[in-house]
Each structure stands twice: as structure tokens, then as C-alpha cells.
Design an enzyme around this catalytic site. Structure first.
Site, short mmCIF file in Angstrom:
data_model
loop_
_atom_site.label_atom_id
_atom_site.label_comp_id
_atom_site.label_asym_id
_atom_site.label_seq_id
_atom_site.Cartn_x
_atom_site.Cartn_y
_atom_site.Cartn_z
N HIS A 1 0.82 -1.21 0.00
CA HIS A 1 0.00 0.00 0.00
C HIS A 1 0.85 1.26 0.00
O HIS A 1 0.43 2.29 -0.49
CB HIS A 1 -0.92 0.03 1.24
CG HIS A 1 -1.68 -1.24 1.45
ND1 HIS A 1 -2.60 -1.70 0.54
CD2 HIS A 1 -1.64 -2.16 2.46
CE1 HIS A 1 -3.11 -2.85 0.99
NE2 HIS A 1 -2.54 -3.14 2.15
N HIS B 1 5.58 6.66 6.62
CA HIS B 1 5.26 6.22 5.26
C HIS B 1 4.71 7.42 4.50
O HIS B 1 4.48 8.48 5.09
CB HIS B 1 4.24 5.08 5.30
CG HIS B 1 2.95 5.50 5.89
ND1 HIS B 1 2.67 5.40 7.25
CD2 HIS B 1 1.87 6.09 5.34
CE1 HIS B 1 1.48 5.90 7.48
NE2 HIS B 1 0.98 6.34 6.35
N HIS C 1 2.07 8.97 1.08
CA HIS C 1 0.97 8.84 0.12
C HIS C 1 1.30 9.81 -1.01
O HIS C 1 1.81 10.91 -0.75
CB HIS C 1 -0.37 9.23 0.77
CG HIS C 1 -0.70 8.42 1.99
ND1 HIS C 1 -1.49 7.28 1.95
CD2 HIS C 1 -0.32 8.56 3.30
CE1 HIS C 1 -1.60 6.79 3.18
NE2 HIS C 1 -0.88 7.53 4.01
N GLU D 1 -3.32 13.45 1.17
CA GLU D 1 -4.61 12.95 1.71
C GLU D 1 -5.40 14.14 2.26
O GLU D 1 -6.52 14.41 1.81
CB GLU D 1 -4.35 11.91 2.79
CG GLU D 1 -3.60 10.70 2.24
CD GLU D 1 -3.93 9.40 2.93
OE1 GLU D 1 -3.64 9.25 4.13
OE2 GLU D 1 -4.51 8.53 2.27
N HIS E 1 3.47 10.63 6.67
CA HIS E 1 2.85 10.35 7.97
C HIS E 1 3.86 9.74 8.92
O HIS E 1 4.40 8.66 8.66
CB HIS E 1 1.66 9.40 7.80
CG HIS E 1 0.50 10.03 7.11
ND1 HIS E 1 -0.48 9.32 6.46
CD2 HIS E 1 0.17 11.35 6.94
CE1 HIS E 1 -1.37 10.15 5.96
NE2 HIS E 1 -1.01 11.39 6.24
N THR F 1 -6.09 6.21 7.67
CA THR F 1 -6.64 6.57 6.36
C THR F 1 -6.70 5.38 5.40
O THR F 1 -6.99 5.54 4.22
CB THR F 1 -5.82 7.69 5.69
OG1 THR F 1 -4.48 7.20 5.47
CG2 THR F 1 -5.79 8.93 6.56
C1 LIG Z 1 -3.60 -1.24 12.52
O1 LIG Z 1 -2.85 -0.04 12.62
C2 LIG Z 1 -2.60 0.67 11.47
C3 LIG Z 1 -2.96 0.23 10.20
C4 LIG Z 1 -2.65 1.01 9.07
C5 LIG Z 1 -1.95 2.20 9.22
C6 LIG Z 1 -1.57 3.04 8.02
C7 LIG Z 1 -2.62 4.11 7.73
O2 LIG Z 1 -3.85 3.55 7.45
N1 LIG Z 1 -2.80 5.04 8.81
C8 LIG Z 1 -2.40 6.24 8.38
S1 LIG Z 1 -2.40 7.60 9.35
N2 LIG Z 1 -2.01 6.25 7.10
C9 LIG Z 1 -2.15 5.02 6.63
O3 LIG Z 1 -1.93 4.65 5.48
C10 LIG Z 1 -1.60 2.63 10.53
O4 LIG Z 1 -0.92 3.82 10.62
C11 LIG Z 1 -1.17 4.56 11.78
C12 LIG Z 1 -1.90 1.87 11.64
ZN LIG Z 2 -0.74 7.35 6.03
#
Ligand SMILES: COc1ccc(C[C@@]2(O)NC(=S)NC2=O)c(OC)c1
Ligand SMILES: [Zn+2]
Length: 260
Positions: free
Chosen positions: A63, A93, A95, A105, A118, A198
């Protein structure tokens, strides 16, 4: 396996609610930051104590591209601002969009940026495990930094140079000694609001801290993000990793506060 979520027509943000009903919840992210945001003088500065941070590896999770940190102790934390506890740095990471298209985002007064970084932190004071924190309303604090196209970023090349090693979903490689402090803009002025992850599972567990000042990266550097693939090496489909952003979600009455 089945119709796993993604960013395509069939499995993208518009259908995530089918498997993740919280997608239609009351504190979803990202959001648009409107022109007028209430200034809260009681909001102190955000403090990022990253001097002893320990990056471990860089990986492609299908992703995004993620840099993971050793978060077994409080060696790298953020505190202050809207936060009541220190939160431990776990990973960061990005986006981003497609060639010539924006991919942030959050948007600011309807405007998107080229990309969004992020920095993910979790409340290890209240929760034993990251996954517990990720599902708790005060479990996570994410610092969002906008990337706009301009000059080469002096330090981003260490990340983009490692990307050829993690081209395919499921790949990872050592990535030690990287301190994300080098990715911060000069000002730490921010907006803050209560929101969510997100991507699925879209848990409503994030205190968002969005830095107002973007950092500049070059088109060439952003182009290297697009060498990454959503798909694994063994898959016959070769899907370029781009446009991995969720669009802004309804504010649903939430208050957004601005630091000085
Ligand atoms: C189960 O815990 C999680 C799962 C996904 C993400 C990644 C994300 O979904 N969240 C954000 S912010 N950006 C993203 O792409 C995460 O990051 C805090 C924590
Ligand atoms: Zn993110």
C-alpha cells in the site's frame, strides 16, 4: 485472497465501507482544512525528541513504502501540543499521486499537495501493544507533513535510493541510522483534530497534527516513488504504486484547532 482493499476502481476508498463500516463514521480522515480555523492559544508547541531514534528497515507493504523503528522503549517520542502523554515513533510512510497529479490525503482550502508524509506514533503509556493503541480513541498521534514539488530535498534521496530494493509488495531491506528529523519543515506550526487511520481498518484512533509548512521535493525524487509496485514479484499483474491516497472525508462537526 478475495477482494482485498486497495486504491483501484473495484477495491478503492469508495467501497471500503462494505468491509469496514467505520469508513462512514464520525471521525474519519483525511479532511479538508478550511481557510478559517480557530486559533487555540492554550495549544503549546509540539516537541519531537528523535535524537536517539533507531530506524530498522524500509519495506513495501503493498500500500505504501514504510520505514520502521525500534519502539521497544521511549527513545524517540513526540510530546506537547494537544498530547497528554508522550507517543512513541513506530514508523513513517508516504501517500502520493500519479505523474503530474497531486496525491496528498489532507487538503488545505481545497488544495492538494503532491504527497503527504505520515509519522506514526503510539501511546505506550496507556497501551501495551501498538495494535491495542491503534484501536483506541487516544491511541495514536500522526504528524502529517505536506510535500510540494520544487528543488531536490537534500535528505530524501537516502529513502528514494533504497526504493529499488523494495520494488515489490512484501519486500524489505535494512535501513539503519535514518533520523526523520531531517524531513521536518522549518516551522512546527500545526493544525490538530481528532480523526482516523486513512486505510482499512480505518480505526478512529488518531490525534492528527498537520504541519502547516510543506517541504520541497523534486519531480525526479517523486518519480522514484512511482517505481514501486502494489503487486508482488510473483504476480503477473504489474501495478505501479501511485495515487495511494484516500480523499477528504466529512468533517461531521469536528473542531480543528490551530497552534500559533
Ligand atoms: C492497525 O494499525 C494501522 C494500520 C494502518 C496504518 C496506516 C494508515 O492507514 N494510517 C495512516 S495515518 N495512514 C495510513 O496509510 C496505521 O498507521 C497509523 C496503523
Ligand atoms: Zn498514512
Amino acid at each position: 485472497k478475495g477482494n482485498h482493499w486497495g486504491y483501484g476502481k473495484e477495491n478503492g476508498p469508495d467501497v471500503w465501507h462494505k468491509n469496514y463500516p467505520v469508513a462512514l463514521g464520525s471521525r474519519q480522515s483525511p479532511i479538508d482544512i478550511p481557510h478559517q480555523v480557530s486559533h487555540d492559544p492554550s495549544l503549546g508547541p509540539i516537541v519531537l525528541d528523535y535524537d536517539h531514534c533507531t530506524s530498522i528497515n524500509i519495506c513495501n507493504n503493498g500500500h505504501s513504502v514504510v520505514v520502521n523503528f525500534d519502539d521497544t522503549d521511549d527513545r524517540s517520542v513526540i510530546h506537547g501540543g494537544p498530547l497528554e502523554n508522550p507517543y512513541r515513533l513506530s514508523q513513517f510512510h508516504f501517500h502520493w499521486g500519479g505523474k503530474g497529479c497531486d496525491g496528498s490525503e489532507h487538503t488545505v482550502a481545497g488544495n492538494s499537495y503532491a504527497s503527504e508524509l505520515h509519522l506514526v506514533h503510539w501511546n505506550a503509556v496507556k497501551y501495551k501493544l501498538f495494535d491495542h493503541a491503534a484501536a483506541a480513541p487516544d491511541g495514536l498521534a500522526v504528524v502529517g507533513i505536506f510535500l510540494e514539488t520544487g528543488d531536490d530535498h537534500r535528505w530524501l534521496h537516502t529513502i528514494t535510493d533504497a526504493m529499488y530494493m523494495v520494488k515489490y509488495k512484501g519486500s524489505a531491506t535494512d535501513f539503519k541510522g535514518f533520523n526523520p528529523k531531517c524531513l521536518l519543515p522549518s516551522s512546527l506550526h500545526y493544525w490538530t483534530y481528532l480523526g482516523s487511520l486513512t486505510t482499512p481498518p480505518l480505526h478512529e484512533s488518531v490525534t492528527w497534527i498537520l504541519l502547516k509548512e510543506p517541504i520541497a521535493v523534486s519531480e525526479k525524487q517523486l518519480g522514484k516513488f512511482r517505481l514501486l509496485q502494489f503487486t508482488g514479484e510473483e504476480e503477473d499483474q504489474r501495478l505501479r504504486m501511485e495515487n495511494n491516497f484516500r480523499p477528504p472525508q466529512p468533517l461531521k462537526g469536528r473542531r480543528i484547532r490551530s497552534s500559533n
